[in-house]
Design a protein around this motif. Structure first.
Motif, PDB file in Angstrom:
ATOM      1  N   ARG A  89     -30.105  94.918  99.295  1.00  0.00           N
ATOM      2  CA  ARG A  89     -31.587  95.133  99.341  1.00  0.00           C
ATOM      3  C   ARG A  89     -32.141  94.881  97.979  1.00  0.00           C
ATOM      4  N   PHE A  90     -31.458  95.235  96.962  1.00  0.00           N
ATOM      5  CA  PHE A  90     -31.866  94.610  95.594  1.00  0.00           C
ATOM      6  C   PHE A  90     -31.799  93.115  95.498  1.00  0.00           C
ATOM      7  N   ARG A  91     -30.806  92.477  96.136  1.00  0.00           N
ATOM      8  CA  ARG A  91     -30.516  91.190  96.210  1.00  0.00           C
ATOM      9  C   ARG A  91     -31.805  90.454  96.913  1.00  0.00           C
ATOM     10  N   GLN A  92     -32.257  90.819  97.957  1.00  0.00           N
ATOM     11  CA  GLN A  92     -33.342  90.701  98.713  1.00  0.00           C
ATOM     12  C   GLN A  92     -34.632  90.666  98.032  1.00  0.00           C
ATOM     13  N   VAL A  94     -16.310 105.154  87.024  1.00  0.00           N
ATOM     14  CA  VAL A  94     -16.497 104.243  88.072  1.00  0.00           C
ATOM     15  C   VAL A  94     -17.573 104.777  89.180  1.00  0.00           C
ATOM     16  N   VAL A  95     -18.704 104.003  89.390  1.00  0.00           N
ATOM     17  CA  VAL A  95     -19.647 104.210  90.214  1.00  0.00           C
ATOM     18  C   VAL A  95     -19.549 103.242  91.409  1.00  0.00           C
ATOM     19  N   ALA A  96     -19.487 103.863  92.594  1.00  0.00           N
ATOM     20  CA  ALA A  96     -19.542 103.109  93.816  1.00  0.00           C
ATOM     21  C   ALA A  96     -21.041 103.062  94.218  1.00  0.00           C
ATOM     22  N   VAL A  97     -21.541 101.768  94.438  1.00  0.00           N
ATOM     23  CA  VAL A  97     -22.883 101.554  94.914  1.00  0.00           C
ATOM     24  C   VAL A  97     -22.521 101.070  96.320  1.00  0.00           C
ATOM     25  N   ASN A  98     -23.611 101.634  97.021  1.00  0.00           N
ATOM     26  CA  ASN A  98     -23.555 101.429  98.701  1.00  0.00           C
ATOM     27  C   ASN A  98     -24.007  99.695  98.572  1.00  0.00           C
ATOM     28  N   PRO A  99     -22.947  99.033  99.351  1.00  0.00           N
ATOM     29  CA  PRO A  99     -23.466  97.660  99.719  1.00  0.00           C
ATOM     30  C   PRO A  99     -24.571  97.575 100.243  1.00  0.00           C
ATOM     31  N   VAL A 100     -25.263  98.169 101.136  1.00  0.00           N
ATOM     32  CA  VAL A 100     -26.642  97.976 101.455  1.00  0.00           C
ATOM     33  C   VAL A 100     -27.563  98.145 100.503  1.00  0.00           C
TER      34      VAL A 100
END
Length: 151
Positions: free
Chosen positions: A92-95, A82-88
């Motif tokens: 930023r990728f979504r933006q 399991v890899v946790a990706v920072n919501p920020v």
């Protein structure tokens, strides 16, 4: 993290009722996007199904949060990382890829998988939980429940 022994990468956007999962092969080919019921029995059955479909290698799951029952269920399995990706980072990728700011669960699941797939060296899997810590967390959660009930 190295993707040498990985058979599938899953971006998982979890919620209270249903989880959206986007599956990628180790070479980056997108397999499918599925909705999975969040109840423990159907979710556990889906985990078993994924293990059956990918019998060799590790299974990497990218999530936004590093806590919660969903994460603990997967961390307890031997082949699952399991890899946790920072919501920020996800924001930023979504933006970058959706300047309108449009947010949806399938899109977030796909982005989570892509982020780990393309930048695997930047992420580390969550450590396997110590059994004593799991028991302690369950006791704390039970205590919290009884305190909430009392108040």
């Amino acid at each position: 993290m190295q993707l040498d022994e990985v058979s599938v990468i899953i971006g998982l956007d979890w919620a209270d009722r249903t989880h959206v999962c986007c599956l990628y092969q180790w070479d980056g080919t997108r397999q499918a996007t599925v909705k999975v019921d969040a109840a423990p029995e159907p979710f556990g059955a889906w985990l078993e199904k994924i293990e059956g479909e990918h019998p060799a290698g590790r299974i990497v799951v990218a999530v936004e949060r590093d806590d919660g029952a969903v994460v603990e269920i997967m961390r307890a399995r031997a082949r699952w990382l399991v890899v946790a990706v920072n919501p920020v980072v996800l924001h930023r990728f979504r933006q970058a890829f959706a300047p309108s700011g449009a947010k949806d669960d399938p899109g977030d699941a796909a982005l989570l998988g892509e982020i780990v797939l393309t930048h695997a060296g930047k992420f580390a899997a969550l450590p396997v939980p110590d059994e004593r810590l799991v028991q302690l967390a369950a006791l704390v959660q039970q205590r919290r429940h009884w305190l909430d009930t009392r108040t």
